[in-house]
Design an enzyme around this catalytic site. Structure first.
Site, PDB file in Angstrom:
ATOM      1  N   LYS A 192       0.825  -1.212   0.000  1.00 53.13           N
ATOM      2  CA  LYS A 192       0.000   0.000   0.000  1.00 53.13           C
ATOM      3  C   LYS A 192       0.866   1.272   0.000  1.00 53.13           C
ATOM      4  O   LYS A 192       2.070   1.226   0.232  1.00 53.13           O
ATOM      5  CB  LYS A 192      -0.934  -0.009   1.216  1.00 53.13           C
TER       6      LYS A 192
HETATM    7  C1  LIG Z   1      -9.666  -3.388  -1.913  1.00 51.38           C
HETATM    8  C2  LIG Z   1      -9.006  -4.066  -0.752  1.00 51.38           C
HETATM    9  N1  LIG Z   1      -9.711  -4.252   0.367  1.00 51.38           N
HETATM   10  C3  LIG Z   1      -9.179  -4.839   1.459  1.00 51.38           C
HETATM   11  C4  LIG Z   1      -7.888  -5.302   1.443  1.00 51.38           C
HETATM   12  C5  LIG Z   1      -7.350  -6.005   2.643  1.00 51.38           C
HETATM   13  O1  LIG Z   1      -6.315  -5.309   3.239  1.00 51.38           O
HETATM   14  P1  LIG Z   1      -5.462  -6.007   4.394  1.00 51.38           P
HETATM   15  O2  LIG Z   1      -4.460  -6.873   3.729  1.00 51.38           O
HETATM   16  O3  LIG Z   1      -4.851  -4.866   5.143  1.00 51.38           O
HETATM   17  O4  LIG Z   1      -6.424  -6.777   5.224  1.00 51.38           O
HETATM   18  C6  LIG Z   1      -7.102  -5.128   0.303  1.00 51.38           C
HETATM   19  C7  LIG Z   1      -5.706  -5.622   0.291  1.00 51.38           C
HETATM   20  O5  LIG Z   1      -5.063  -5.748  -0.701  1.00 51.38           O
HETATM   21  C8  LIG Z   1      -7.673  -4.507  -0.827  1.00 51.38           C
HETATM   22  O6  LIG Z   1      -6.956  -4.337  -1.953  1.00 51.38           O
END
Ligand SMILES: Cc1ncc(COP(=O)(O)O)c(C=O)c1O
Length: 404
Positions: A192
């Site tokens: 990110k």
């Molecule tokens: C659109 C979206 N939502 C949620 C997530 C989940 O993030 P995390 O890995 O911090 O749980 C991601 C991770 O790539 C994502 O791209």
């Protein structure tokens, strides 16, 4: 090889983590609280709770909205699994909506049309860092859904939860993400814009009609086993005594990781600026190639420029995949965001059929995501553009050959 999305870590980042490691307190504590204050500042909210992931934040958001078995939650089909899996985790029914033709996003009208008397919440997604405008959605949802209790009752509509995993620091009409939806989940995963290696945060808009201090306490408690005191509070004096009020999760963010995020926040404005600049360079470098870049600059939009999503002038998935292979052979690592959820086994097994999502399927079939990160030089962007133009010329030749 030009990588797809490596993290950019500085000596300051490393020193910030080392300082916590040497401090004698390495799990959630004062550094995490400072990180939360800064996240709240960036998102224009009254508070934030740092968590282990955006997935944890989304799941806690659903629980804070009172979502459980018998409820429905609406979510786009064109997203990452975490936007939808959390609905299943809380025992509610996933209701997926298609994208508009030529777009990865559903319209607010399409989302509203999927709302029934059982809809407890709606999850929107700030795909690629582009903030989704939930304000007209809130108007369309007034008086609808399951609003018999809790936050939905106070709002007079289903709770709108933003999956803002991609969009920390984006703005819409000067409202930062975090201030648009009722509840917002950010991700600080390694790929990110801002990373804590793994991590996330839950925020709530500052005028949310609820006892916000109680909401914050609830989120903290539910991220720490349902325990009424965190480890730091228990370590002070002789105050070991605690209760557990629910058999809840363990998804807090330790100070060791929060330190990394806090350090990166110091340069985040510049990070966003450079990411937007790189997107503009792609737009210029790909002009005339037939590639359409996803628009990050709609009315009032200041994107967080997380993903460079491109639509290619190719016939199908096989041809798109050949272009990705050609790019790889030319030293460029590309990706696809996203395979629509109904194409994944887990969601097929839940009964979803890609035939019901023609908009999402069509967008996916010719989509390719270009590298976008701070290690990219202007020359790298030019190299990616040249490699893509070359791959597309070869693709066009193949089309002619196979059509002949
Ligand atoms: C659109 C979206 N939502 C949620 C997530 C989940 O993030 P995390 O890995 O911090 O749980 C991601 C991770 O790539 C994502 O791209």
């Amino acid at each position: 090889m030009i990588p797809f999305s490596p993290p950019t870590l500085t000596e300051d980042d490393i020193n910030a983590v080392v300082e916590v490691l040497r401090s004698g307190w390495i799990t959630s504590g004062p550094v995490g609280r400072r990180f939360e204050e800064r996240i709240a500042e960036v998102s224009g909210t009254t508070g934030a709770v740092a968590l282990s992931s955006a997935t944890a934040a989304l799941e806690l958001a659903l629980r804070a909205a009172g979502t459980g078995p018998g409820d429905e939650v609406v979510v786009p089909a064109y997203t990452y699994t975490a936007s939808a899996s959390v609905i299943d985790h809380v025992g509610a029914k996933i209701v997926m909506v298609d994208s508009e033709p030529g777009s990865p996003f559903p319209s607010v009208e399409r989302i509203a049309a999927a709302v029934t008397g059982r809809t407890r919440a709606v999850i929107t997604v700030d795909l690629a860092g582009i903030p989704f405008d939930s304000r007209p959605l809130a108007t369309l949802l007034a008086g609808r859904g399951r609003i018999d209790a809790g936050l939905g009752a106070a709002l007079g509509r289903p709770v709108i939860i933003s999956d803002s995993a991609h969009s920390l620091g984006a703005r819409l009409d000067s409202y930062p993400t975090g201030s648009l939806a009722d509840l917002t989940a950010f991700s600080f995963h390694a790929v990110k814009n801002l990373t804590t290696a793994e991590g996330g945060a839950l925020t709530w808009r500052s005028d949310l009609p609820t006892d916000q201090e109680a909401l914050e306490r609830w989120v903290r408690t539910y991220s720490l086993h349902g325990q009424t005191k965190d480890a730091l509070a228990k370590s002070r004096g002789a105050s070991w005594e605690y209760d557990v009020i629910a058999p809840a999760y363990k998804c807090n963010l330790p100070d060791t990781l929060a330190a990394l995020g806090l350090s990166q926040l110091d340069r985040y404005a510049r990070t966003l600026e450079r990411r937007r600049e790189l997107l503009a360079q792609y737009a210029e470098g790909l002009a005339g190639t037939g590639v359409t870049l996803l628009d990050h600059g709609g009315d009032g939009v200041v994107s967080a420029a997380h993903l460079a999503i491109a639509t290619l002038p190719v016939a199908d998935v096989a041809e798109r995949n050949r272009v990705i292979q050609d790019l790889y052979e030319a030293g460029v690592s590309a990706n696809v965001h996203y395979k629509p959820l109904p194409l994944l086994t887990a969601y097929r097994d839940l009964g979803f059929d890609i035939a019901d999502f023609p908009g999402a399927h069509a967008f996916y079939s010719t989509e390719l995501t270009l590298p976008l990160h701070l290690a990219l030089s202007d020359a790298d962007v030019a190299q990616v553009c040249t490699a893509l133009a070359t791959a597309l010329r070869r693709s066009a030749t193949r089309g002619t050959v196979s059509a002949a």
